[in-house]
Scaffold this motif. Structure first.
Motif, mmCIF file in Angstrom:
data_model
loop_
_atom_site.group_PDB
_atom_site.id
_atom_site.type_symbol
_atom_site.label_atom_id
_atom_site.label_comp_id
_atom_site.label_asym_id
_atom_site.label_seq_id
_atom_site.Cartn_x
_atom_site.Cartn_y
_atom_site.Cartn_z
ATOM 1 N N PHE A 18 43.239 34.701 37.042
ATOM 2 C CA PHE A 18 44.646 34.643 37.454
ATOM 3 C C PHE A 18 45.295 36.023 37.410
ATOM 4 C CE2 PHE A 18 44.485 30.034 35.959
ATOM 5 C CZ PHE A 18 44.350 29.547 37.247
ATOM 6 N N ARG A 19 44.961 36.824 36.413
ATOM 7 C CA ARG A 19 45.515 38.171 36.310
ATOM 8 C C ARG A 19 45.055 39.029 37.501
ATOM 9 N NH1 ARG A 19 44.718 39.019 31.211
ATOM 10 N NH2 ARG A 19 42.702 40.029 31.396
ATOM 11 N N PHE A 20 43.792 38.902 37.888
ATOM 12 C CA PHE A 20 43.289 39.634 39.057
ATOM 13 C C PHE A 20 44.117 39.273 40.292
ATOM 14 C CE2 PHE A 20 40.671 39.742 42.887
ATOM 15 C CZ PHE A 20 40.263 41.064 42.893
ATOM 16 N N LEU A 21 44.354 37.971 40.494
ATOM 17 C CA LEU A 21 45.116 37.538 41.664
ATOM 18 C C LEU A 21 46.546 38.068 41.643
ATOM 19 C CD1 LEU A 21 43.849 33.868 41.923
ATOM 20 C CD2 LEU A 21 43.356 35.734 43.520
ATOM 21 N N GLU A 22 47.128 38.181 40.449
ATOM 22 C CA GLU A 22 48.491 38.707 40.329
ATOM 23 C C GLU A 22 48.540 40.206 40.585
ATOM 24 O OE1 GLU A 22 49.821 37.716 36.418
ATOM 25 O OE2 GLU A 22 49.975 35.573 36.854
ATOM 26 N N GLU A 23 47.520 40.923 40.146
ATOM 27 C CA GLU A 23 47.547 42.385 40.188
ATOM 28 C C GLU A 23 46.926 42.998 41.432
ATOM 29 O OE1 GLU A 23 45.835 43.752 36.518
ATOM 30 O OE2 GLU A 23 47.415 42.802 35.313
ATOM 31 N N VAL A 24 46.077 42.268 42.122
ATOM 32 C CA VAL A 24 45.392 42.797 43.300
ATOM 33 C C VAL A 24 45.766 41.931 44.501
ATOM 34 C CG1 VAL A 24 43.165 43.382 44.319
ATOM 35 C CG2 VAL A 24 43.483 43.593 41.849
ATOM 36 N N SER A 25 46.463 42.513 45.437
ATOM 37 C CA SER A 25 46.910 41.731 46.591
ATOM 38 C C SER A 25 45.780 41.526 47.599
ATOM 39 C CB SER A 25 48.099 42.420 47.266
ATOM 40 O OG SER A 25 47.709 43.672 47.758
ATOM 41 N N GLY A 26 45.923 40.472 48.377
ATOM 42 C CA GLY A 26 45.006 40.238 49.484
ATOM 43 C C GLY A 26 43.792 39.398 49.162
ATOM 44 N N PHE A 27 43.749 38.765 47.986
ATOM 45 C CA PHE A 27 42.613 37.917 47.632
ATOM 46 C C PHE A 27 43.070 36.500 47.329
ATOM 47 C CE2 PHE A 27 40.781 42.055 46.894
ATOM 48 C CZ PHE A 27 39.453 41.894 47.284
ATOM 49 N N THR A 28 42.211 35.545 47.641
ATOM 50 C CA THR A 28 42.421 34.152 47.286
ATOM 51 C C THR A 28 41.156 33.652 46.589
ATOM 52 O OG1 THR A 28 41.564 33.379 49.412
ATOM 53 C CG2 THR A 28 43.951 33.707 49.252
ATOM 54 N N VAL A 29 41.267 32.477 45.977
ATOM 55 C CA VAL A 29 40.107 31.861 45.341
ATOM 56 C C VAL A 29 39.392 31.013 46.382
ATOM 57 C CG1 VAL A 29 39.348 30.212 43.590
ATOM 58 C CG2 VAL A 29 41.146 31.854 43.057
ATOM 59 N N ALA A 30 38.102 31.219 46.524
ATOM 60 C CA ALA A 30 37.265 30.413 47.413
ATOM 61 C C ALA A 30 36.405 29.494 46.555
ATOM 62 C CB ALA A 30 36.382 31.307 48.272
ATOM 63 N N ARG A 31 36.051 28.355 47.081
ATOM 64 C CA ARG A 31 35.249 27.392 46.329
ATOM 65 C C ARG A 31 33.827 27.915 46.165
ATOM 66 N NH1 ARG A 31 31.694 23.321 46.374
ATOM 67 N NH2 ARG A 31 32.200 21.344 45.383
ATOM 68 N N PRO A 32 33.346 28.012 44.931
ATOM 69 C CA PRO A 32 31.950 28.405 44.730
ATOM 70 C C PRO A 32 31.009 27.362 45.343
ATOM 71 C CG PRO A 32 33.177 28.571 42.679
ATOM 72 C CD PRO A 32 34.049 27.856 43.664
ATOM 73 N N GLN A 33 29.874 27.786 45.817
ATOM 74 C CA GLN A 33 28.906 26.874 46.422
ATOM 75 C C GLN A 33 28.023 26.272 45.333
ATOM 76 O OE1 GLN A 33 26.922 28.901 49.620
ATOM 77 N NE2 GLN A 33 28.784 29.075 50.795
ATOM 78 N N GLY A 56 26.847 27.481 28.790
ATOM 79 C CA GLY A 56 28.184 27.552 29.375
ATOM 80 C C GLY A 56 28.333 28.767 30.269
ATOM 81 N N PHE A 57 28.730 28.530 31.510
ATOM 82 C CA PHE A 57 28.972 29.609 32.464
ATOM 83 C C PHE A 57 30.268 29.339 33.209
ATOM 84 C CE2 PHE A 57 24.398 29.870 31.935
ATOM 85 C CZ PHE A 57 24.208 31.235 31.796
ATOM 86 N N PHE A 58 30.842 30.408 33.753
ATOM 87 C CA PHE A 58 32.086 30.323 34.522
ATOM 88 C C PHE A 58 31.922 31.186 35.758
ATOM 89 C CE2 PHE A 58 36.158 32.104 35.729
ATOM 90 C CZ PHE A 58 36.968 30.982 35.793
ATOM 91 N N ILE A 59 32.439 30.709 36.887
ATOM 92 C CA ILE A 59 32.336 31.448 38.143
ATOM 93 C C ILE A 59 33.654 31.344 38.915
ATOM 94 C CG2 ILE A 59 31.158 31.673 40.371
ATOM 95 C CD1 ILE A 59 28.819 30.074 39.053
ATOM 96 N N THR A 60 34.129 32.493 39.362
ATOM 97 C CA THR A 60 35.229 32.536 40.330
ATOM 98 C C THR A 60 34.734 33.298 41.546
ATOM 99 O OG1 THR A 60 36.884 32.726 38.563
ATOM 100 C CG2 THR A 60 37.603 33.256 40.764
ATOM 101 N N VAL A 61 35.047 32.796 42.726
ATOM 102 C CA VAL A 61 34.756 33.511 43.965
ATOM 103 C C VAL A 61 36.090 33.937 44.553
ATOM 104 C CG1 VAL A 61 33.777 33.391 46.286
ATOM 105 C CG2 VAL A 61 32.645 32.203 44.371
ATOM 106 N N PHE A 62 36.283 35.233 44.687
ATOM 107 C CA PHE A 62 37.494 35.774 45.319
ATOM 108 C C PHE A 62 37.132 36.160 46.743
ATOM 109 C CE2 PHE A 62 38.015 36.905 40.788
ATOM 110 C CZ PHE A 62 39.214 36.253 40.539
ATOM 111 N N GLU A 63 38.005 35.791 47.652
ATOM 112 C CA GLU A 63 37.788 36.076 49.071
ATOM 113 C C GLU A 63 38.928 36.926 49.592
ATOM 114 O OE1 GLU A 63 35.916 33.076 51.957
ATOM 115 O OE2 GLU A 63 38.080 32.773 52.121
ATOM 116 N N LYS A 64 38.597 37.944 50.355
ATOM 117 C CA LYS A 64 39.624 38.786 50.960
ATOM 118 C C LYS A 64 40.370 37.962 51.989
ATOM 119 C CE LYS A 64 41.094 43.117 51.468
ATOM 120 N NZ LYS A 64 42.046 43.648 50.535
ATOM 121 N N ALA A 65 41.679 37.922 51.855
ATOM 122 C CA ALA A 65 42.519 37.123 52.777
ATOM 123 C C ALA A 65 42.690 37.817 54.102
ATOM 124 C CB ALA A 65 43.876 36.849 52.135
#
Length: 65
Positions: A18-33, A56-65
């Motif tokens: 969430f902090r990445f999305l707030e601080e870096v413009s132009g990205f959205t969260v994409a659904r991991p495959q 335990g693992f965690f994955i976020t996929v950020f996509e350039k909007a």
């Protein structure tokens, strides 16, 4: 961009994402495959020991909007 950890801590996973999305413009969260049962309400992916046949693992996929 894929952000992945072997942590179960929200501070190291969701909060960083969430902090990445707030601080870096132009990205959205994409659904991991991954399988549907691993997708969280926020659209991230998480495995849990005891529930999944994995650590335990965690994955976020950020996509350039």
């Amino acid at each position: 961009i894929i952000y992945s950890t072997c942590s179960l801590e929200r501070e190291e996973n969701e909060e960083v994402s969430f902090r990445f999305l707030e601080e870096v413009s132009g990205f959205t969260v994409a659904r991991p495959q991954v399988s549907d049962e691993l997708i969280t309400a926020e659209g991230f992916a998480r495995t849990l020991p005891g529930r999944d046949a994995a650590d335990g693992f965690f994955i976020t996929v950020f996509e350039k909007a």
